[in-house]
Every structure is written in C-alpha cells, then in structure tokens.
Write a protein that holds these residues in place. Structure first.
Motif, PDB file in Angstrom:
ATOM      1  N   MET A 120      62.328  52.457  65.600  1.00  0.00           N
ATOM      2  CA  MET A 120      62.615  52.397  67.070  1.00  0.00           C
ATOM      3  C   MET A 120      61.094  52.668  67.690  1.00  0.00           C
ATOM      4  O   MET A 120      60.999  52.679  68.941  1.00  0.00           O
ATOM      5  CB  MET A 120      63.516  53.476  67.454  1.00  0.00           C
ATOM      6  CG  MET A 120      65.098  53.291  67.126  1.00  0.00           C
ATOM      7  SD  MET A 120      65.820  51.575  67.988  1.00  0.00           S
ATOM      8  CE  MET A 120      65.501  52.492  69.535  1.00  0.00           C
ATOM      9  N   ARG A 121      60.277  53.211  66.898  1.00  0.00           N
ATOM     10  CA  ARG A 121      59.009  53.551  67.352  1.00  0.00           C
ATOM     11  C   ARG A 121      57.697  52.666  66.942  1.00  0.00           C
ATOM     12  O   ARG A 121      56.684  53.349  66.501  1.00  0.00           O
ATOM     13  CB  ARG A 121      58.684  55.082  67.007  1.00  0.00           C
ATOM     14  CG  ARG A 121      59.767  56.186  67.495  1.00  0.00           C
ATOM     15  CD  ARG A 121      59.810  57.414  66.863  1.00  0.00           C
ATOM     16  NE  ARG A 121      58.581  58.033  67.232  1.00  0.00           N
ATOM     17  CZ  ARG A 121      58.243  59.013  68.388  1.00  0.00           C
ATOM     18  NH1 ARG A 121      59.521  59.259  69.065  1.00  0.00           N
ATOM     19  NH2 ARG A 121      57.250  59.399  68.509  1.00  0.00           N
ATOM     20  N   LEU A 122      57.973  51.426  66.569  1.00  0.00           N
ATOM     21  CA  LEU A 122      57.101  50.558  66.116  1.00  0.00           C
ATOM     22  C   LEU A 122      55.738  50.511  67.274  1.00  0.00           C
ATOM     23  O   LEU A 122      54.604  50.324  66.693  1.00  0.00           O
ATOM     24  CB  LEU A 122      57.413  49.118  65.895  1.00  0.00           C
ATOM     25  CG  LEU A 122      58.266  49.081  64.681  1.00  0.00           C
ATOM     26  CD1 LEU A 122      59.051  47.515  64.553  1.00  0.00           C
ATOM     27  CD2 LEU A 122      57.616  49.389  63.470  1.00  0.00           C
ATOM     28  N   GLY A 123      56.041  50.632  68.459  1.00  0.00           N
ATOM     29  CA  GLY A 123      55.052  50.828  69.456  1.00  0.00           C
ATOM     30  C   GLY A 123      54.244  51.970  69.499  1.00  0.00           C
ATOM     31  O   GLY A 123      53.198  52.056  69.981  1.00  0.00           O
ATOM     32  N   LEU A 124      54.717  52.831  68.870  1.00  0.00           N
ATOM     33  CA  LEU A 124      54.168  54.204  68.548  1.00  0.00           C
ATOM     34  C   LEU A 124      53.328  54.497  67.155  1.00  0.00           C
ATOM     35  O   LEU A 124      52.614  53.557  66.930  1.00  0.00           O
ATOM     36  CB  LEU A 124      54.871  55.401  69.139  1.00  0.00           C
ATOM     37  CG  LEU A 124      55.611  55.187  70.412  1.00  0.00           C
ATOM     38  CD1 LEU A 124      56.939  56.145  70.546  1.00  0.00           C
ATOM     39  CD2 LEU A 124      54.520  55.400  71.617  1.00  0.00           C
ATOM     40  N   GLU A 125      53.922  55.400  66.732  1.00  0.00           N
ATOM     41  CA  GLU A 125      53.136  55.809  65.254  1.00  0.00           C
ATOM     42  C   GLU A 125      54.384  55.256  64.244  1.00  0.00           C
ATOM     43  O   GLU A 125      53.907  55.304  63.026  1.00  0.00           O
ATOM     44  CB  GLU A 125      53.330  56.993  65.004  1.00  0.00           C
ATOM     45  CG  GLU A 125      54.217  57.930  64.725  1.00  0.00           C
ATOM     46  CD  GLU A 125      55.270  57.963  65.685  1.00  0.00           C
ATOM     47  OE1 GLU A 125      56.476  58.721  65.515  1.00  0.00           O
ATOM     48  OE2 GLU A 125      55.064  57.633  66.897  1.00  0.00           O
ATOM     49  N   GLY A 126      55.267  54.470  64.535  1.00  0.00           N
ATOM     50  CA  GLY A 126      56.448  54.147  63.764  1.00  0.00           C
ATOM     51  C   GLY A 126      55.824  53.001  62.656  1.00  0.00           C
ATOM     52  O   GLY A 126      56.265  53.224  61.393  1.00  0.00           O
ATOM     53  N   LYS A 127      55.052  52.313  62.662  1.00  0.00           N
ATOM     54  CA  LYS A 127      54.534  51.115  61.946  1.00  0.00           C
ATOM     55  C   LYS A 127      53.709  51.792  60.891  1.00  0.00           C
ATOM     56  O   LYS A 127      54.035  51.550  59.752  1.00  0.00           O
ATOM     57  CB  LYS A 127      53.481  50.299  62.690  1.00  0.00           C
ATOM     58  CG  LYS A 127      53.244  49.086  61.867  1.00  0.00           C
ATOM     59  CD  LYS A 127      52.393  48.080  62.494  1.00  0.00           C
ATOM     60  CE  LYS A 127      51.097  48.551  63.078  1.00  0.00           C
ATOM     61  NZ  LYS A 127      50.221  47.361  63.661  1.00  0.00           N
ATOM     62  N   ASP A 128      52.789  52.841  60.990  1.00  0.00           N
ATOM     63  CA  ASP A 128      52.228  53.522  60.176  1.00  0.00           C
ATOM     64  C   ASP A 128      53.360  54.509  59.337  1.00  0.00           C
ATOM     65  O   ASP A 128      53.032  54.436  58.095  1.00  0.00           O
ATOM     66  CB  ASP A 128      50.969  54.301  60.802  1.00  0.00           C
ATOM     67  CG  ASP A 128      49.633  53.406  61.189  1.00  0.00           C
ATOM     68  OD1 ASP A 128      49.703  52.295  60.674  1.00  0.00           O
ATOM     69  OD2 ASP A 128      48.942  53.846  62.104  1.00  0.00           O
TER      70      ASP A 128
END
Length: 116
Positions: free
Chosen positions: A90-98
């Motif tokens: 849900m937070r890929l655009g924030l820190e979610g990807k890392d």
C-alpha cells in the motif's frame, strides 16, 4: 468433535474484543507518510486479540503443531508477514518498495538496497 475446542477458545478470548477504532485507524492511516510500521503492528495486534492465540503453546519448551502441520510460531510469522506485505504494498510510493524488498532494521526502519 470440532465443538470440543470452543470452550477453551472462549476462555482464552474472554474479555477481549476486536477494537474497531484501532482497526479503522490502521486502515485509514496506512498511506499516511507519518504512520510507521511499528504503529501499524501495534494497531493490528491490539485491534485483533485473536492474533495472540498463535503464541500460546501447550509446552513452552516445544512448539505445538497446527492442523496444517506447521508450528504456531510458523503460522504467526506467516500471518504477520502477510500483514506487513499488505502495509508495504500500500506504500510503494513511500518506503514500501525498500521495506518489502529488503526488510526493516531493529528500529523498524526500512533497509535500503546495498550500495555497489
């Protein structure tokens, strides 16, 4: 019979109720940049007291198996992994990807890709 465990389950959850306010907080704040994984963990584990049933073992020196053949610890880790994955996706655009790719450190902060 399947009903045999119901009294035990009732006694283990006696006085505990789903905290819908915390569940809604987790749902409404999941994309808030100020909302942390540590807060999310607290909110979902407090909101859903039945998650605590995973960590109850008959013998503290051995891990009891579930009907699926896995230990209760395995099942707890798998369930929390699913909750965390949802949080990060849900937070890929924030820190979610890392965080999804590399995990978090002991302070619940997302780990970053290794520098080449």
């Amino acid at each position: 019979p399947p009903e045999a465990g119901v009294p035990l389950l009732r006694s283990l959850l006696a006085g505990r109720r789903t905290d819908w306010q915390l569940a809604r907080r987790a749902a409404t704040r999941i994309c808030d940049p100020e909302y942390t994984l540590k807060e999310y963990f607290h909110d979902i584990t407090t909101a859903f007291p039945e998650l605590g049933l995973y960590v109850i073992a008959c013998n503290p020196h051995s891990m009891s198996a579930t009907t699926g053949g896995r230990t209760t610890d395995d099942e707890y880790q798998r369930t929390m992994g699913a909750f965390f994955s949802f949080f990060w996706l849900m937070r890929l655009g924030l820190e979610g990807k890392d965080a999804f790719s590399f995990g978090v450190d002991e302070d619940w902060s997302p780990m970053r890709p290794p520098k080449d």
